[in-house]
Design a protein around this motif. Structure first.
Motif, PDB file in Angstrom:
ATOM      1  N   ILE A   1       4.381 -11.200 -12.118  1.00  0.00           N
ATOM      2  CA  ILE A   1       4.754  -9.846 -11.716  1.00  0.00           C
ATOM      3  C   ILE A   1       4.498  -8.852 -12.844  1.00  0.00           C
ATOM      4  O   ILE A   1       3.988  -7.749 -12.613  1.00  0.00           O
ATOM      5  CB  ILE A   1       6.223  -9.808 -11.260  1.00  0.00           C
ATOM      6  CG1 ILE A   1       6.368 -10.595  -9.952  1.00  0.00           C
ATOM      7  CG2 ILE A   1       6.709  -8.377 -11.072  1.00  0.00           C
ATOM      8  CD1 ILE A   1       7.797 -10.737  -9.465  1.00  0.00           C
ATOM      9  N   ALA A   2       4.819  -9.255 -14.080  1.00  0.00           N
ATOM     10  CA  ALA A   2       4.558  -8.381 -15.230  1.00  0.00           C
ATOM     11  C   ALA A   2       3.056  -8.125 -15.370  1.00  0.00           C
ATOM     12  O   ALA A   2       2.628  -7.010 -15.708  1.00  0.00           O
ATOM     13  CB  ALA A   2       5.122  -8.993 -16.507  1.00  0.00           C
TER      14      ALA A   2
ATOM     15  N   THR B   1       0.833  -1.209   0.000  1.00  0.00           N
ATOM     16  CA  THR B   1       0.000   0.000   0.000  1.00  0.00           C
ATOM     17  C   THR B   1       0.862   1.251   0.000  1.00  0.00           C
ATOM     18  O   THR B   1       0.488   2.266  -0.595  1.00  0.00           O
ATOM     19  CB  THR B   1      -0.959  -0.004   1.208  1.00  0.00           C
ATOM     20  OG1 THR B   1      -0.224  -0.201   2.423  1.00  0.00           O
ATOM     21  CG2 THR B   1      -2.003  -1.108   1.061  1.00  0.00           C
ATOM     22  N   ALA B   2       2.017   1.205   0.631  1.00  0.00           N
ATOM     23  CA  ALA B   2       2.933   2.340   0.583  1.00  0.00           C
ATOM     24  C   ALA B   2       3.463   2.571  -0.826  1.00  0.00           C
ATOM     25  O   ALA B   2       3.812   3.703  -1.200  1.00  0.00           O
ATOM     26  CB  ALA B   2       4.101   2.122   1.544  1.00  0.00           C
ATOM     27  N   ALA B   3       3.494   1.486  -1.640  1.00  0.00           N
ATOM     28  CA  ALA B   3       3.971   1.592  -3.019  1.00  0.00           C
ATOM     29  C   ALA B   3       2.883   2.085  -3.969  1.00  0.00           C
ATOM     30  O   ALA B   3       3.148   2.282  -5.159  1.00  0.00           O
ATOM     31  CB  ALA B   3       4.507   0.251  -3.495  1.00  0.00           C
TER      32      ALA B   3
ATOM     33  N   ALA C   1       1.102  -4.535 -15.248  1.00  0.00           N
ATOM     34  CA  ALA C   1       0.232  -4.079 -16.328  1.00  0.00           C
ATOM     35  C   ALA C   1      -1.193  -3.837 -15.843  1.00  0.00           C
ATOM     36  O   ALA C   1      -1.842  -2.837 -16.212  1.00  0.00           O
ATOM     37  CB  ALA C   1       0.232  -5.116 -17.456  1.00  0.00           C
ATOM     38  N   ARG C   2      -1.687  -4.710 -14.997  1.00  0.00           N
ATOM     39  CA  ARG C   2      -3.069  -4.614 -14.518  1.00  0.00           C
ATOM     40  C   ARG C   2      -3.297  -3.379 -13.661  1.00  0.00           C
ATOM     41  O   ARG C   2      -4.307  -2.689 -13.788  1.00  0.00           O
ATOM     42  CB  ARG C   2      -3.402  -5.871 -13.701  1.00  0.00           C
ATOM     43  CG  ARG C   2      -4.783  -5.861 -13.045  1.00  0.00           C
ATOM     44  CD  ARG C   2      -5.885  -6.000 -14.050  1.00  0.00           C
ATOM     45  NE  ARG C   2      -7.178  -6.157 -13.391  1.00  0.00           N
ATOM     46  CZ  ARG C   2      -8.334  -6.240 -14.048  1.00  0.00           C
ATOM     47  NH1 ARG C   2      -8.334  -6.177 -15.378  1.00  0.00           N
ATOM     48  NH2 ARG C   2      -9.467  -6.383 -13.404  1.00  0.00           N
ATOM     49  N   TYR C   3      -2.320  -3.078 -12.789  1.00  0.00           N
ATOM     50  CA  TYR C   3      -2.513  -1.986 -11.822  1.00  0.00           C
ATOM     51  C   TYR C   3      -1.705  -0.733 -12.159  1.00  0.00           C
ATOM     52  O   TYR C   3      -1.702   0.222 -11.377  1.00  0.00           O
ATOM     53  CB  TYR C   3      -2.156  -2.485 -10.417  1.00  0.00           C
ATOM     54  CG  TYR C   3      -3.073  -3.590  -9.931  1.00  0.00           C
ATOM     55  CD1 TYR C   3      -4.455  -3.499 -10.096  1.00  0.00           C
ATOM     56  CD2 TYR C   3      -2.569  -4.728  -9.318  1.00  0.00           C
ATOM     57  CE1 TYR C   3      -5.298  -4.500  -9.674  1.00  0.00           C
ATOM     58  CE2 TYR C   3      -3.404  -5.741  -8.875  1.00  0.00           C
ATOM     59  CZ  TYR C   3      -4.770  -5.624  -9.053  1.00  0.00           C
ATOM     60  OH  TYR C   3      -5.617  -6.628  -8.623  1.00  0.00           O
ATOM     61  N   GLY C   4      -1.033  -0.762 -13.304  1.00  0.00           N
ATOM     62  CA  GLY C   4      -0.311   0.427 -13.745  1.00  0.00           C
ATOM     63  C   GLY C   4       0.846   0.807 -12.847  1.00  0.00           C
ATOM     64  O   GLY C   4       1.115   1.998 -12.644  1.00  0.00           O
TER      65      GLY C   4
ATOM     66  N   LEU D   1      -5.637  -1.584  -0.886  1.00  0.00           N
ATOM     67  CA  LEU D   1      -5.600  -2.824  -0.118  1.00  0.00           C
ATOM     68  C   LEU D   1      -6.101  -3.990  -0.956  1.00  0.00           C
ATOM     69  O   LEU D   1      -5.509  -5.077  -0.940  1.00  0.00           O
ATOM     70  CB  LEU D   1      -6.436  -2.686   1.155  1.00  0.00           C
ATOM     71  CG  LEU D   1      -6.501  -3.944   2.033  1.00  0.00           C
ATOM     72  CD1 LEU D   1      -5.108  -4.377   2.478  1.00  0.00           C
ATOM     73  CD2 LEU D   1      -7.400  -3.706   3.240  1.00  0.00           C
ATOM     74  N   THR D   2      -7.175  -3.781  -1.708  1.00  0.00           N
ATOM     75  CA  THR D   2      -7.711  -4.852  -2.554  1.00  0.00           C
ATOM     76  C   THR D   2      -6.678  -5.298  -3.583  1.00  0.00           C
ATOM     77  O   THR D   2      -6.468  -6.500  -3.796  1.00  0.00           O
ATOM     78  CB  THR D   2      -8.994  -4.380  -3.268  1.00  0.00           C
ATOM     79  OG1 THR D   2      -9.995  -4.099  -2.294  1.00  0.00           O
ATOM     80  CG2 THR D   2      -9.512  -5.444  -4.225  1.00  0.00           C
ATOM     81  N   GLN D   3      -6.021  -4.346  -4.220  1.00  0.00           N
ATOM     82  CA  GLN D   3      -4.997  -4.685  -5.208  1.00  0.00           C
ATOM     83  C   GLN D   3      -3.829  -5.430  -4.572  1.00  0.00           C
ATOM     84  O   GLN D   3      -3.303  -6.389  -5.149  1.00  0.00           O
ATOM     85  CB  GLN D   3      -4.498  -3.416  -5.899  1.00  0.00           C
ATOM     86  CG  GLN D   3      -5.504  -2.750  -6.810  1.00  0.00           C
ATOM     87  CD  GLN D   3      -5.045  -1.383  -7.285  1.00  0.00           C
ATOM     88  OE1 GLN D   3      -4.158  -0.764  -6.703  1.00  0.00           O
ATOM     89  NE2 GLN D   3      -5.645  -0.899  -8.367  1.00  0.00           N
ATOM     90  N   ALA D   4      -3.439  -4.991  -3.390  1.00  0.00           N
ATOM     91  CA  ALA D   4      -2.334  -5.651  -2.698  1.00  0.00           C
ATOM     92  C   ALA D   4      -2.674  -7.099  -2.377  1.00  0.00           C
ATOM     93  O   ALA D   4      -1.839  -8.005  -2.542  1.00  0.00           O
ATOM     94  CB  ALA D   4      -1.989  -4.885  -1.428  1.00  0.00           C
TER      95      ALA D   4
END
Length: 216
Positions: free
Chosen positions: A206-207, A127-129, A211-214, A133-136
């Motif tokens: 990871i790629a 989340t700091a990055a 791509a999904r979350y920009g 929270l959902t994406q994390a």
């Protein structure tokens, strides 16, 4: 005549014995009766600590996780990418150290809150990055499930390092599938060089997160 008393047992002793025995007999052969025999006690003595096999598996998975995280500290300046790489490489190593290690983890519930300590630190890093929270949660659980599924398949072919199940000879497979040349040639990609296969797949995960979350 004096009554023979069983040695006093604790959970740690039972779990350590179960993890050691797992490498010999596999998950299907790991029964409370077999563990009791290894400990030289009667099976009912184990029910003081575990009501059934699933409770034992939960504790075994927790101990495997405990050992894994002890060898995989989260460095303060790690990036989210580095965290996914190190944690999933560590998970694969931990699972491969036991026959059917991935099956023990799959569907098991960690006991205690040790896993929450690491989860909290990881989610704070994400989340700091810039992740929500959902994406994390999606990113970390997707990578985790990739690793768990990968090792499940890997151990289906190589139960332990240096072992290989009968029926996975690449040359024999290629001859049997000679009428399907691409599928025949794919055997070497699917059933050999698991180390590189895992790393390539993890890089794809990871790629895809990037791509999904920009995430730059």
């Amino acid at each position: 005549m004096a009554t023979r008393r069983s040695p006093k047992l604790d959970k740690t002793q039972v779990v350590d014995t179960a993890l050691r025995l797992l490498n010999d007999v596999g998950l299907d052969g790991l029964t409370l009766r077999a563990i009791a025999k290894e400990l030289n006690v009667q099976a009912p003595a184990l029910y003081w600590h575990f009501k059934n096999k699933q409770e034992l598996l939960d504790e075994m998975a927790t101990e495997m996780y405990r050992r894994m995280t002890a060898d995989d500290p989260l460095t303060p300046d790690a990036t989210w990418r580095e965290r996914l790489l190190t944690s999933n490489r560590g998970l694969r190593t931990a699972l491969l150290s036991h026959r059917d290690g991935a099956k023990v983890f799959s569907g098991s519930r960690f006991t205690g809150t040790l896993h929450a300590v690491e989860m909290e630190r990881t989610l704070r890093l994400f989340t700091a990055a810039g992740f929500t929270l959902t994406q994390a949660v999606r990113a970390t659980t997707t990578a985790y499930m990739y690793t768990l599924g990968f090792v499940t398949e890997e151990q289906g072919v190589q139960p332990l390092p240096g072992e290989r199940r009968e029926g996975y000879d690449i040359d024999e497979r290629a001859r049997r599938m000679a009428d399907f040349p691409l599928s025949a040639a794919a055997g070497a990609e699917i059933f050999e060089d698991y180390e590189q296969h895992f790393e390539d797949g993890l890089a794809l995960v990871i790629a895809g997160i990037e791509a999904r979350y920009g995430m730059a």
